[in-house]
Design an enzyme around this catalytic site. Structure first.
Site, PDB file in Angstrom:
ATOM      1  N   LYS A 141      58.983  43.419  16.682  1.00 22.13           N
ATOM      2  CA  LYS A 141      58.157  44.448  16.028  1.00 22.13           C
ATOM      3  C   LYS A 141      58.430  44.491  14.512  1.00 22.13           C
ATOM      4  O   LYS A 141      57.507  44.606  13.721  1.00 22.13           O
ATOM      5  CB  LYS A 141      58.440  45.846  16.617  1.00 22.13           C
ATOM      6  CG  LYS A 141      58.158  45.961  18.096  1.00 22.13           C
ATOM      7  CD  LYS A 141      58.334  47.383  18.586  1.00 22.13           C
ATOM      8  CE  LYS A 141      59.749  47.899  18.537  1.00 22.13           C
ATOM      9  NZ  LYS A 141      60.706  47.259  19.476  1.00 22.13           N
ATOM     10  N   ARG A 147      59.466  56.731  21.311  1.00 19.66           N
ATOM     11  CA  ARG A 147      60.112  55.971  22.388  1.00 19.66           C
ATOM     12  C   ARG A 147      60.076  56.727  23.705  1.00 19.66           C
ATOM     13  O   ARG A 147      60.527  56.198  24.728  1.00 19.66           O
ATOM     14  CB  ARG A 147      61.560  55.710  22.009  1.00 19.66           C
ATOM     15  CG  ARG A 147      61.822  54.306  21.490  1.00 19.66           C
ATOM     16  CD  ARG A 147      63.282  54.247  21.191  1.00 19.66           C
ATOM     17  NE  ARG A 147      63.878  52.966  21.127  1.00 19.66           N
ATOM     18  CZ  ARG A 147      64.091  52.299  19.999  1.00 19.66           C
ATOM     19  NH1 ARG A 147      63.623  52.749  18.863  1.00 19.66           N
ATOM     20  NH2 ARG A 147      64.744  51.169  20.035  1.00 19.66           N
ATOM     21  N   ARG A 178      70.375  37.418  17.569  1.00 18.39           N
ATOM     22  CA  ARG A 178      69.930  37.971  16.276  1.00 18.39           C
ATOM     23  C   ARG A 178      71.111  38.228  15.346  1.00 18.39           C
ATOM     24  O   ARG A 178      72.139  38.748  15.758  1.00 18.39           O
ATOM     25  CB  ARG A 178      69.167  39.273  16.554  1.00 18.39           C
ATOM     26  CG  ARG A 178      68.680  39.964  15.315  1.00 18.39           C
ATOM     27  CD  ARG A 178      67.580  40.922  15.630  1.00 18.39           C
ATOM     28  NE  ARG A 178      68.028  42.110  16.350  1.00 18.39           N
ATOM     29  CZ  ARG A 178      67.212  43.111  16.690  1.00 18.39           C
ATOM     30  NH1 ARG A 178      65.923  43.030  16.408  1.00 18.39           N
ATOM     31  NH2 ARG A 178      67.668  44.156  17.332  1.00 18.39           N
ATOM     32  N   ARG A 227      74.357  43.240  14.971  1.00 19.35           N
ATOM     33  CA  ARG A 227      74.306  44.695  15.129  1.00 19.35           C
ATOM     34  C   ARG A 227      75.145  45.115  16.332  1.00 19.35           C
ATOM     35  O   ARG A 227      75.136  44.441  17.355  1.00 19.35           O
ATOM     36  CB  ARG A 227      72.848  45.140  15.340  1.00 19.35           C
ATOM     37  CG  ARG A 227      72.063  45.252  14.063  1.00 19.35           C
ATOM     38  CD  ARG A 227      70.595  45.444  14.294  1.00 19.35           C
ATOM     39  NE  ARG A 227      70.234  46.358  15.377  1.00 19.35           N
ATOM     40  CZ  ARG A 227      68.987  46.716  15.651  1.00 19.35           C
ATOM     41  NH1 ARG A 227      67.987  46.247  14.929  1.00 19.35           N
ATOM     42  NH2 ARG A 227      68.743  47.535  16.637  1.00 19.35           N
ATOM     43  N   ARG A 245      70.003  49.329  26.532  1.00 14.74           N
ATOM     44  CA  ARG A 245      68.737  49.487  25.793  1.00 14.74           C
ATOM     45  C   ARG A 245      67.537  49.028  26.625  1.00 14.74           C
ATOM     46  O   ARG A 245      66.477  49.645  26.596  1.00 14.74           O
ATOM     47  CB  ARG A 245      68.797  48.690  24.481  1.00 14.74           C
ATOM     48  CG  ARG A 245      69.757  49.304  23.487  1.00 14.74           C
ATOM     49  CD  ARG A 245      70.098  48.316  22.405  1.00 14.74           C
ATOM     50  NE  ARG A 245      69.018  48.174  21.423  1.00 14.74           N
ATOM     51  CZ  ARG A 245      68.940  47.151  20.573  1.00 14.74           C
ATOM     52  NH1 ARG A 245      69.812  46.190  20.592  1.00 14.74           N
ATOM     53  NH2 ARG A 245      67.953  47.106  19.706  1.00 14.74           N
TER      54      ARG A 245
HETATM   55  P1  AMP Z   1      65.944  50.053  16.959  1.00 12.70           P
HETATM   56  O1  AMP Z   1      66.361  49.528  15.636  1.00 12.70           O
HETATM   57  O2  AMP Z   1      64.540  50.580  16.951  1.00 12.70           O
HETATM   58  O3  AMP Z   1      66.195  49.085  18.084  1.00 12.70           O
HETATM   59  O4  AMP Z   1      66.852  51.345  17.242  1.00 12.70           O
HETATM   60  C1  AMP Z   1      68.269  51.241  17.321  1.00 12.70           C
HETATM   61  C2  AMP Z   1      68.816  52.430  18.079  1.00 12.70           C
HETATM   62  O5  AMP Z   1      68.509  53.648  17.385  1.00 12.70           O
HETATM   63  C3  AMP Z   1      68.243  52.640  19.480  1.00 12.70           C
HETATM   64  O6  AMP Z   1      68.904  51.828  20.450  1.00 12.70           O
HETATM   65  C4  AMP Z   1      68.505  54.136  19.689  1.00 12.70           C
HETATM   66  O7  AMP Z   1      69.871  54.381  19.958  1.00 12.70           O
HETATM   67  C5  AMP Z   1      68.216  54.692  18.306  1.00 12.70           C
HETATM   68  N1  AMP Z   1      66.795  55.057  18.144  1.00 12.70           N
HETATM   69  C6  AMP Z   1      65.912  54.536  17.241  1.00 12.70           C
HETATM   70  N2  AMP Z   1      64.711  55.114  17.359  1.00 12.70           N
HETATM   71  C7  AMP Z   1      64.802  56.021  18.369  1.00 12.70           C
HETATM   72  C8  AMP Z   1      63.885  56.907  18.985  1.00 12.70           C
HETATM   73  N3  AMP Z   1      62.599  56.999  18.596  1.00 12.70           N
HETATM   74  N4  AMP Z   1      64.343  57.694  20.001  1.00 12.70           N
HETATM   75  C9  AMP Z   1      65.625  57.632  20.397  1.00 12.70           C
HETATM   76  N5  AMP Z   1      66.536  56.798  19.883  1.00 12.70           N
HETATM   77  C10 AMP Z   1      66.140  55.987  18.868  1.00 12.70           C
END
Ligand code: AMP
Length: 262
Positions: A49, A128, A167, A200, A211
């Site tokens: 994304k 989400r 990654r 990460r 996740r």
């Molecule tokens: P991402 O970079 O989008 O994969 O987000 C990394 C982490 O941030 C996720 O695994 C969640 O722990 C947290 N996170 C990011 N966006 C959200 C969201 N909209 N709702 C809940 N947790 C989030």
């Protein structure tokens, strides 16, 4: 192709109190979009994304707004500069779990200037859950704004896991690499700025499992939410970023009146 995601997004990363030059109207004119695109990008972590958001930004001008990036930026602050809510959110993130809806929605509420931006937006990682999708609906309704599309990228699970575990990201400029499919010229160092690459915390195997499970449980129903509203656009994320980008454009053709510049 490796995408460098290094935009000027101060308001998004720090909240409405920090002005952002992206919201100036002149920035939008540079791009050939006949009107700003407002979309949410859905799909499991690692589906690409962020890469697609960078391509859409480069050619259409809509800003890439990632909730994960807000949290990762907050993590670099001194603990005393973070609110207790943010500290708790970071603990959830470290375990690979979803941060509670209330906390995430508050982060978005603190950044409504980005939703109003003349350049449009591409929300990545939000919503989400169905609760978050409803909250976004309400926020946009209050601003008299509508979504053009909810673009859902999909891939077979094993491919997603493989993409996530390989990654690597530059700590300094956020350029993204993959140890097998997109390695840096010099191991461990960013081609763009020479900064150190890292994995990460939530891309470690135990967090990846959590996740993926939370995606299946909480985020998959968000697709139905947007399907019911006639906004869902499903796009296969297989292949090179440019192929996926072209597929995205074709799928959006009848929805968003944009003339990409590249
Ligand atoms: P991402 O970079 O989008 O994969 O987000 C990394 C982490 O941030 C996720 O695994 C969640 O722990 C947290 N996170 C990011 N966006 C959200 C969201 N909209 N709702 C809940 N947790 C989030």
């Amino acid at each position: 192709m490796r995408m460098q995601i290094n935009l000027q997004r101060d308001t998004w990363l720090r909240g409405n109190a920090t002005p952002c030059e992206r919201s100036a109207k002149s920035r939008c004119v540079r791009h050939a979009a006949t009107r700003p695109m407002r979309a949410v990008l859905l799909g499991p972590p690692g589906v690409g994304k962020g890469t697609q958001a960078a391509l859409l930004f480069a050619r259409m001008g809509a800003c890439h707004l990632s909730t994960g990036e807000i949290l990762r930026t907050a993590k670099c602050l001194n603990a005393c500069d973070r609110t207790p809510g943010l500290n708790t959110a970071l603990e959830y993130m470290q375990r690979g779990e979803l941060v509670p809806d209330q906390t995430v929605v508050q982060l978005i509420q603190e950044r409504t200037d980005c939703l109003r931006c003349h350049a449009g937006f591409l929300l990545d990682g939000f919503p989400r859950t169905v609760e978050q999708a409803k909250a976004l609906d309400q926020l946009l309704g209050n601003e008299h704004l509508g979504l053009d599309a909810a673009i859902s990228y999909y891939l077979p699970w094993p491919v997603v896991v493989e993409r996530l575990s390989g990654r690597r990201t530059c700590r300094a400029c956020k350029s993204a690499y993959h140890i097998e499919t997109l390695p840096p010229r010099q191991e461990g160092l960013c081609d763009e700025c020479g900064g150190p690459l890292h994995q990460r915390e939530d891309d470690q195997p135990e967090s990846i499992n959590v996740r993926m499970q939370s995606y299946a449980k909480s985020t998959a129903p968000v697709l139905d939410f947007y399907r019911d509203r006639g906004l869902l656009v499903e796009v296969s994320a297989e292949g090179a970023p440019e192929e996926v980008y072209q597929r995205t454009l074709q799928s959006l053709e009848n929805r968003v009146k944009v003339k990409p510049t590249g």
